[in-house]
Design an enzyme around this catalytic site. Structure first.
Site, PDB file in Angstrom:
ATOM      1  N   GLY A  38      47.677  46.210  47.900  1.00 18.66           N
ATOM      2  CA  GLY A  38      48.761  44.921  47.500  1.00 18.66           C
ATOM      3  C   GLY A  38      49.820  45.445  47.991  1.00 18.66           C
ATOM      4  O   GLY A  38      50.405  46.729  47.603  1.00 18.66           O
ATOM      5  N   TYR A  39      50.793  44.753  48.450  1.00 18.19           N
ATOM      6  CA  TYR A  39      52.137  44.908  48.936  1.00 18.19           C
ATOM      7  C   TYR A  39      53.350  44.307  48.488  1.00 18.19           C
ATOM      8  O   TYR A  39      54.605  44.503  48.616  1.00 18.19           O
ATOM      9  CB  TYR A  39      52.360  45.368  50.484  1.00 18.19           C
ATOM     10  N   GLU A  93      45.965  33.511  48.159  1.00 20.14           N
ATOM     11  CA  GLU A  93      46.707  33.984  49.406  1.00 20.14           C
ATOM     12  C   GLU A  93      46.450  32.963  50.568  1.00 20.14           C
ATOM     13  O   GLU A  93      46.567  33.416  51.799  1.00 20.14           O
ATOM     14  CB  GLU A  93      46.253  35.416  49.802  1.00 20.14           C
TER      15      GLU A  93
END
Ligand code: SIN
Length: 195
Positions: free
Chosen positions: A25-26, A99
């Site tokens: 995850g960013y 997402e």
């Protein structure tokens, strides 16, 4: 490609046949952890930069007034830091839904802080998805963020929470921190709301 990627991710089922998968995850996945995980660890990926170049129609904006959220842009030599989560494959049904506004599961190699590596998954919104916005100056991005909100809340909160989370991880991201500076300036200049 449609900006709703749920079907595409389900059809591809990348790593979904494995019992457990490392997820990198960013963006909001660093600080908004609303999914079950078995273990987490700071990690980084090479050759990619985090950029507020993806439009958000469903979380931090609307189709008419899209917000801006992060995606990954290929950038040889760059290192993008974030947080890795070891998740059971079943969790991808929930993650794909979250997402769905343009992000596809892609395979990535990640490096943990102790130098060990793993192959896993990250969600990437490519330039070919309908919600993609592309490059703009940090000031333009900040202005758009300050006028956008969606079902998940203010776009500015997405940016400010991400900047805080990156600092807590000891990470420096000039793009994010410059937008943060501009957003804080714009918000401070806004007339106070009455009542
Ligand atoms: C991520 O956080 O890894 C993907 C982008 C987002 O959901 O903000």
């Amino acid at each position: 490609m449609s900006h709703n990627t749920v079907e595409e991710n389900r059809r591809r089922n990348l790593f979904g046949d494995q019992a457990e998968v490392w997820l990198f995850g960013y963006g909001s996945l660093i600080y908004l952890v609303d999914f079950p995980y078995l273990e987490s660890s700071p990690a980084s990926i090479e050759g990619w930069s985090r950029r507020f170049w993806q439009g958000s129609h469903d979380h931090r904006g609307t189709p008419d007034n899209p917000g801006r959220v992060v995606t990954l842009i290929e950038d040889p030599g760059a290192v993008c830091g974030g947080m890795a989560f070891r998740v059971e494959a079943a969790v991808f049904a929930q993650l794909d839904e979250r997402e769905k506004n343009g992000y596809l599961r892609v395979a990535t190699e990640m490096t943990f802080d102790d130098g060990t590596t793993a192959t896993g998954v990250t969600y990437l919104a490519g330039a070919d998805n309908e919600a993609y916005l592309g490059a703009a100056s940090e000031l333009e991005i900040a202005r758009q963020i300050c006028r956008s909100r969606g079902p998940s809340g203010e776009n500015s909160d997405y940016l400010l929470d991400l900047a805080i989370a990156l600092r807590e991880l000891g990470l420096r991201d000039d793009h994010v921190f410059e937008i943060e500076t501009q957003v804080n300036r714009i918000l401070a200049e806004r007339p106070a709301r009455n009542g």
